[in-house]
Scaffold this active site. Structure first.
Site, PDB file in Angstrom:
ATOM      1  N   ASP A   1       0.879  -1.169   0.000  1.00 53.54           N
ATOM      2  CA  ASP A   1       0.000   0.000   0.000  1.00 53.54           C
ATOM      3  C   ASP A   1       0.915   1.216   0.000  1.00 53.54           C
ATOM      4  OD1 ASP A   1      -1.577   2.161   0.638  1.00 53.54           O
ATOM      5  OD2 ASP A   1      -2.619   1.180   2.300  1.00 53.54           O
TER       6      ASP A   1
ATOM      7  N   ASP B   1      -4.233  -1.532  -2.125  1.00 48.97           N
ATOM      8  CA  ASP B   1      -2.973  -2.268  -2.264  1.00 48.97           C
ATOM      9  C   ASP B   1      -2.593  -2.461  -3.726  1.00 48.97           C
ATOM     10  OD1 ASP B   1      -2.065  -3.380   0.537  1.00 48.97           O
ATOM     11  OD2 ASP B   1      -4.254  -3.308   0.481  1.00 48.97           O
TER      12      ASP B   1
ATOM     13  N   TYR C   1       2.116   0.482  14.950  1.00 46.70           N
ATOM     14  CA  TYR C   1       1.171   0.308  13.858  1.00 46.70           C
ATOM     15  C   TYR C   1       1.571   1.131  12.642  1.00 46.70           C
ATOM     16  CZ  TYR C   1      -2.951   0.544  10.992  1.00 46.70           C
ATOM     17  OH  TYR C   1      -3.796   0.486   9.926  1.00 46.70           O
TER      18      TYR C   1
ATOM     19  N   LYS D   1      -2.033  -2.120   7.756  1.00 40.64           N
ATOM     20  CA  LYS D   1      -2.296  -3.546   7.832  1.00 40.64           C
ATOM     21  C   LYS D   1      -1.526  -4.290   6.769  1.00 40.64           C
ATOM     22  CE  LYS D   1      -6.598  -3.373   7.792  1.00 40.64           C
ATOM     23  NZ  LYS D   1      -6.504  -1.914   7.682  1.00 40.64           N
TER      24      LYS D   1
HETATM   25  C1  F6R Z   1      -6.730   1.218   6.487  1.00 45.78           C
HETATM   26  C2  F6R Z   1      -8.008   1.049   7.205  1.00 45.78           C
HETATM   27  C3  F6R Z   1      -8.796   2.229   7.566  1.00 45.78           C
HETATM   28  C4  F6R Z   1      -8.048   3.248   8.388  1.00 45.78           C
HETATM   29  C5  F6R Z   1      -8.980   4.409   8.769  1.00 45.78           C
HETATM   30  C6  F6R Z   1      -8.293   5.484   9.563  1.00 45.78           C
HETATM   31  O1  F6R Z   1      -6.429   0.147   5.659  1.00 45.78           O
HETATM   32  O2  F6R Z   1      -8.431  -0.013   7.485  1.00 45.78           O
HETATM   33  O3  F6R Z   1      -9.938   1.804   8.243  1.00 45.78           O
HETATM   34  O4  F6R Z   1      -7.470   2.643   9.496  1.00 45.78           O
HETATM   35  O5  F6R Z   1      -9.494   4.989   7.588  1.00 45.78           O
HETATM   36  O6  F6R Z   1      -7.199   5.937   8.871  1.00 45.78           O
HETATM   37  P1  F6R Z   1      -6.305   7.169   9.360  1.00 45.78           P
HETATM   38  O7  F6R Z   1      -5.909   6.913  10.787  1.00 45.78           O
HETATM   39  O8  F6R Z   1      -5.147   7.109   8.418  1.00 45.78           O
HETATM   40  O9  F6R Z   1      -7.177   8.375   9.206  1.00 45.78           O
HETATM   41 MG    MG Z   2      -3.941   2.215   3.244  1.00 43.69          MG
HETATM   42 MG    MG Z   3      -4.928  -2.177   2.245  1.00 47.78          MG
END
Ligand code: F6R
Ligand code: MG
Ligand code: MG
Length: 366
Positions: free
Chosen positions: A14, A56, A231, A234
């Site tokens: 990603d 991804d 973190y 993922k």
């Molecule tokens: C990423 C995912 C999303 C993010 C969420 C918050 O693959 O699963 O659910 O975790 O959109 O993202 P941030 O913290 O980057 O705003």
């Molecule tokens: Mg992402």
């Molecule tokens: Mg992803």
């Protein structure tokens, strides 16, 4: 590199989402294609295919250089870096998210991207299926891989095809101790299940046919959060599965996905959700950043050329699974912040627990 053999390398990362984490901007795919087409022209690669599953970027490469080849990994790394630049220029979301370091050091393993590779002597006809998922983690393959290669209620061939009747060996990685073990099915099935049922710790890494130990499947097993110590996104997994004559049939490989099993990784990497099998065009998770998706690219290898892909989950026989997945999603969503929709405390990729506990310190009475 072994003479006469062909290597199939699937490498993904990603490197920036569009919009948010939901999909991929076409200019990233274009950049990757440009770079790969130059390598095909130089005959460094036999063939390539580029796609995305959610946010991804997925590179499918065929070549003669064997698995874990430094030059092949470097090429993938350079593409991810170049696409990160495109993502940064467009101010796409979380540009370079999965690239954990700036400098390449011999192998892409441990640097963030996911890798699944196999070097094979192509059979007279070589159907392969590449699974790609988003909003989940490598443990998501344990259940389907078990069903494909060990469950006679899924794979009729285990019962009625003399070529696979003996069963398969499963190589399992313990991601905490970083060690592997090989277990034989059907005889060690219950031991295998005790391990791989724990999807956060024991991950199926590869599967071999019994007897000749021929490679049947490989999966990406990196876990970004353990590697980075914090973190960083993922580790949406990939897997390569060989099919037909001596391996499970295409329909036996796809059959487990008719049951949208629960996986980890939905919304902020901190929720359970059903893994929904979708067509290429539906690999754009937008409801509560999900639910988690899986696509299946089917190829016939032809002397290393990638004939395909066929979009294997486009078939209407998976409509029922999609409907069920959406019902399960609806049901789980009603739990809001409660487990088992929310993940167990240790598995959550986002948490406010330390701050909240610090603030509440002194207010607990015993
Ligand atoms: C990423 C995912 C999303 C993010 C969420 C918050 O693959 O699963 O659910 O975790 O959109 O993202 P941030 O913290 O980057 O705003
Ligand atoms: Mg992402
Ligand atoms: Mg992803």
């Amino acid at each position: 590199m072994e003479k006469g053999k062909v290597t199939l390398s699937v490498i993904k990362a990603d490197v920036g989402g569009f919009v948010g984490h939901s999909s991929m901007h076409p200019s990233l795919l274009e950049r990757a294609k440009e770079m790969l087409s130059a390598e095909k022209e130089k005959e460094f690669l036999i063939d390539y295919y580029v796609t995305h599953c959610g946010d991804d970027l997925e590179l499918v490469l065929t070549h003669k250089w064997g698995a874990e080849n430094e030059k092949v990994h470097k090429l993938a790394w350079d593409i991810f870096m170049a696409c990160t630049k495109v993502a940064k220029d467009l101010k796409l979301y979380a540009a370079g998210q999965d690239l954990l370091t700036d400098a390449f050091s011999g192998t892409i393993k441990g640097m963030g991207p996911g890798v699944a590779e196999m070097e094979i002597a192509e059979r007279a006809s070589e159907p392969v299926i590449i699974l790609m998922a988003d909003k989940t983690s490598p443990g998501a393959w344990n259940l389907p891989l078990f069903k494909i290669f060990a469950d006679p209620f899924n794979t009729a061939g285990l019962v009625i095809d003399p070529k696979i009747h003996e069963g398969f060996h499963f190589e399992v990685l313990d991601i905490v101790e970083n060690r592997t073990i090989e277990l034989a099915c059907p005889e060690e099935m219950y031991d295998l299940l005790v391990l791989i049922g724990a999807i956060g710790r024991y991950i199926i890494k590869a599967i071999f046919r019994k007897g000749d130990h021929e490679i049947a499947a490989v999966a990406s097993t990196q876990r970004l959060n353990l590697m980075a110590g914090k973190y960083v996104g993922k580790d949406d997994p990939i897997a390569i599965i060989r099919s037909q004559s001596g391996f499970p049939a295409v329909g036996e490989v796809l059959e487990p996905f008719a049951h949208p099993h629960l996986v980890e990784g939905w919304m902020r990497g901190s929720h359970h959700g059903p893994l929904m099998p979708v067509s290429f065009t539906q690999a754009t998770p937008t409801r509560f950043d999900g639910p988690p998706r899986v696509i299946a690219c089917g190829f016939q290898l032809n002397r290393g050329r990638l004939v395909g892909p066929r979009d294997l989950f486009e078939d209407l026989s998976f409509d029922g699974a999609r409907k069920l997945a959406n019902e399960i999603a609806e049901y789980l969503r009603r739990h809001g912040p409660f487990q088992p929709h929310r993940l167990h405390l240790e598995e959550m990729e986002y948490t406010t627990m330390p701050e909240v506990m610090a603030r509440l310190k002194g207010r607990f009475k015993s």
